[in-house]
Design a protein around this motif. Sequence first.
Motif, mmCIF file in Angstrom:
data_model
loop_
_atom_site.group_PDB
_atom_site.id
_atom_site.type_symbol
_atom_site.label_atom_id
_atom_site.label_comp_id
_atom_site.label_asym_id
_atom_site.label_seq_id
_atom_site.Cartn_x
_atom_site.Cartn_y
_atom_site.Cartn_z
ATOM 1 N N GLU A 1 0.830 -1.200 0.000
ATOM 2 C CA GLU A 1 0.000 0.000 0.000
ATOM 3 C C GLU A 1 0.871 1.259 0.000
ATOM 4 O O GLU A 1 0.527 2.266 -0.609
ATOM 5 N N GLU A 2 2.029 1.157 0.655
ATOM 6 C CA GLU A 2 2.939 2.304 0.727
ATOM 7 C C GLU A 2 3.450 2.677 -0.668
ATOM 8 O O GLU A 2 3.523 3.853 -1.026
ATOM 9 N N LEU A 3 3.790 1.679 -1.488
ATOM 10 C CA LEU A 3 4.250 1.955 -2.846
ATOM 11 C C LEU A 3 3.127 2.552 -3.687
ATOM 12 O O LEU A 3 3.342 3.520 -4.430
ATOM 13 N N VAL A 4 1.931 2.010 -3.555
ATOM 14 C CA VAL A 4 0.786 2.540 -4.306
ATOM 15 C C VAL A 4 0.530 3.997 -3.941
ATOM 16 O O VAL A 4 0.307 4.846 -4.815
ATOM 17 N N GLU A 5 0.617 4.320 -2.667
ATOM 18 C CA GLU A 5 0.405 5.709 -2.231
ATOM 19 C C GLU A 5 1.467 6.631 -2.813
ATOM 20 O O GLU A 5 1.172 7.768 -3.209
ATOM 21 N N ARG A 6 2.705 6.148 -2.886
ATOM 22 C CA ARG A 6 3.776 6.963 -3.465
ATOM 23 C C ARG A 6 3.551 7.203 -4.950
ATOM 24 O O ARG A 6 3.811 8.299 -5.463
ATOM 25 N N VAL A 7 3.051 6.181 -5.652
ATOM 26 C CA VAL A 7 2.785 6.329 -7.085
ATOM 27 C C VAL A 7 1.718 7.399 -7.314
ATOM 28 O O VAL A 7 1.869 8.270 -8.184
ATOM 29 N N PHE A 8 0.653 7.363 -6.540
ATOM 30 C CA PHE A 8 -0.400 8.370 -6.695
ATOM 31 C C PHE A 8 0.108 9.764 -6.321
ATOM 32 O O PHE A 8 -0.226 10.753 -6.986
ATOM 33 N N LYS A 9 0.928 9.845 -5.275
ATOM 34 C CA LYS A 9 1.482 11.142 -4.875
ATOM 35 C C LYS A 9 2.354 11.725 -5.983
ATOM 36 O O LYS A 9 2.238 12.911 -6.327
ATOM 37 N N TYR B 1 12.144 2.185 -27.864
ATOM 38 C CA TYR B 1 11.168 3.193 -27.438
ATOM 39 C C TYR B 1 11.554 3.706 -26.054
ATOM 40 O O TYR B 1 10.982 3.293 -25.047
ATOM 41 N N PRO B 2 12.538 4.605 -25.975
ATOM 42 C CA PRO B 2 12.996 5.080 -24.662
ATOM 43 C C PRO B 2 11.936 5.906 -23.948
ATOM 44 O O PRO B 2 11.191 6.664 -24.566
ATOM 45 N N ASN B 3 11.869 5.715 -22.646
ATOM 46 C CA ASN B 3 10.932 6.484 -21.832
ATOM 47 C C ASN B 3 11.366 7.938 -21.724
ATOM 48 O O ASN B 3 12.559 8.260 -21.810
ATOM 49 N N GLN B 4 10.399 8.792 -21.517
ATOM 50 C CA GLN B 4 10.656 10.186 -21.159
ATOM 51 C C GLN B 4 10.352 10.330 -19.667
ATOM 52 O O GLN B 4 9.353 9.804 -19.187
ATOM 53 N N TRP B 5 11.209 11.053 -18.954
ATOM 54 C CA TRP B 5 11.028 11.202 -17.509
ATOM 55 C C TRP B 5 11.059 12.676 -17.131
ATOM 56 O O TRP B 5 11.849 13.446 -17.690
ATOM 57 N N PRO B 6 10.238 13.091 -16.170
ATOM 58 C CA PRO B 6 10.345 14.460 -15.655
ATOM 59 C C PRO B 6 11.717 14.699 -15.043
ATOM 60 O O PRO B 6 12.368 13.766 -14.552
ATOM 61 N N SER B 7 12.158 15.939 -15.049
ATOM 62 C CA SER B 7 13.454 16.296 -14.497
ATOM 63 C C SER B 7 13.528 15.964 -13.008
ATOM 64 O O SER B 7 12.590 16.233 -12.251
ATOM 65 N N GLU B 8 14.655 15.378 -12.605
ATOM 66 C CA GLU B 8 14.841 15.078 -11.175
ATOM 67 C C GLU B 8 14.916 16.360 -10.358
ATOM 68 O O GLU B 8 14.644 16.347 -9.152
ATOM 69 N N GLY B 9 15.290 17.451 -11.012
ATOM 70 C CA GLY B 9 15.305 18.729 -10.303
ATOM 71 C C GLY B 9 13.921 19.200 -9.915
ATOM 72 O O GLY B 9 13.753 19.941 -8.938
ATOM 73 N N ILE B 10 12.911 18.745 -10.664
ATOM 74 C CA ILE B 10 11.517 19.138 -10.385
ATOM 75 C C ILE B 10 10.811 18.079 -9.541
ATOM 76 O O ILE B 10 10.141 18.389 -8.561
ATOM 77 N N LEU B 11 10.963 16.816 -9.925
ATOM 78 C CA LEU B 11 10.318 15.701 -9.216
ATOM 79 C C LEU B 11 11.391 14.656 -8.908
ATOM 80 O O LEU B 11 11.560 13.684 -9.634
ATOM 81 N N PRO B 12 12.141 14.853 -7.821
ATOM 82 C CA PRO B 12 13.339 14.038 -7.554
ATOM 83 C C PRO B 12 13.069 12.546 -7.354
ATOM 84 O O PRO B 12 13.935 11.720 -7.657
ATOM 85 N N SER B 13 11.878 12.163 -6.839
ATOM 86 C CA SER B 13 11.608 10.753 -6.536
ATOM 87 C C SER B 13 10.750 10.079 -7.601
ATOM 88 O O SER B 13 10.398 8.899 -7.466
ATOM 89 N N TRP B 14 10.406 10.829 -8.626
ATOM 90 C CA TRP B 14 9.404 10.364 -9.592
ATOM 91 C C TRP B 14 9.855 9.112 -10.335
ATOM 92 O O TRP B 14 9.174 8.077 -10.314
ATOM 93 N N ARG B 15 10.994 9.183 -10.993
ATOM 94 C CA ARG B 15 11.441 8.056 -11.812
ATOM 95 C C ARG B 15 11.667 6.801 -10.971
ATOM 96 O O ARG B 15 11.244 5.696 -11.355
ATOM 97 N N GLN B 16 12.326 6.951 -9.838
ATOM 98 C CA GLN B 16 12.601 5.801 -8.978
ATOM 99 C C GLN B 16 11.304 5.119 -8.544
ATOM 100 O O GLN B 16 11.199 3.884 -8.558
ATOM 101 N N THR B 17 10.315 5.927 -8.173
ATOM 102 C CA THR B 17 9.024 5.384 -7.734
ATOM 103 C C THR B 17 8.334 4.636 -8.864
ATOM 104 O O THR B 17 7.822 3.522 -8.690
ATOM 105 N N MET B 18 8.304 5.250 -10.062
ATOM 106 C CA MET B 18 7.605 4.641 -11.189
ATOM 107 C C MET B 18 8.302 3.376 -11.675
ATOM 108 O O MET B 18 7.638 2.395 -12.047
ATOM 109 N N GLU B 19 9.614 3.371 -11.681
ATOM 110 C CA GLU B 19 10.334 2.170 -12.096
ATOM 111 C C GLU B 19 10.089 1.025 -11.113
ATOM 112 O O GLU B 19 9.935 -0.134 -11.513
ATOM 113 N N CYS B 20 10.039 1.344 -9.836
ATOM 114 C CA CYS B 20 9.763 0.334 -8.813
ATOM 115 C C CYS B 20 8.359 -0.248 -9.012
ATOM 116 O O CYS B 20 8.157 -1.469 -8.967
#
Length: 311
Positions: free
Chosen positions: A43-51, A110-129
Amino acid sequence: MGTSLLLPIIDLSSPAKFSTAQMIRQACLEHGFFYVKNHGISEELVERVFKESKGFFNLPLKEKMALLRRDLLGYTPLYAEKLDSSLSSIGDSKESFYFGSLEGVLAQRYPNQWPSEGILPSWRQTMECYYKNVLSVGGKLLGLIALALDLDVDFFEKVGALNDPAAVVRLLRYPGEVISSDVETYGASAHSDYGMVTLLLTDGVPGLQVCRDKSKQPHIWEDVPAIKGAFIVNIGDMMERWTNGLFRSTLHRVMPVGKERYSVVFFLDPNPDCNVKCLESCCSETCPPRFPPILAGDYIKERFRLTYASS
């Protein structure tokens, strides 16, 4: 909203694989939709994905448009899609973000596009997980679907469907406003999914409806409420084709309810080179194959082409 549909609840942790598979079979024959609980994603991972998803959609439009969809991956703005091409409306009231394979040939092609870590630092790590976890859940579910079709549990692996599969996560935001006009507005207009199987999580805001009999007019729509911690799973058109129409790909839509709505969708589709031909357990002399064989990639490309051509 209309009446609520009571769907079967599948326990993915159950050791009784064959009885679980029979429950899935019945659900796919009758509804094409079911819930999956005890899937192993915290549930913790799901909450992070939505956040993180909300963090992206709350960015200024200019920053989101910098990641505009390329090769179907990236950002899709409001009204850019119209899933029901027969409608006269301007498009579906939703914005989305797609990301796909993390490794293998498809990730390179087909490489993914990711938001800048400077703007959303935890975004890519969370989504890849999340991607790795939900891909694992999808593989387990396909094993049970194989058993439900009287096939070996590893059938979809043996035919190459899960060898670098074309699996995609789609983050969605529906503004939710109910607009008074002569033309009805939709969060997602009526459609069936293109691929094998779809696993959906929502934030609990209602809006999802299904039509169990797409051949009957007028369509009768029933609400599908969210169950906390459970996936809403549905069969796609490719699986219906694979099973010679035995398993049902059900028409569904999302209606605005006056409240913002977020969801996370996982589309599990086969490797593009996988040959989709009628399963032996789904045809006979009296029930011959209804569809010719087709490569999974060719099928999906054509479906997307038709969708975006009508948008």
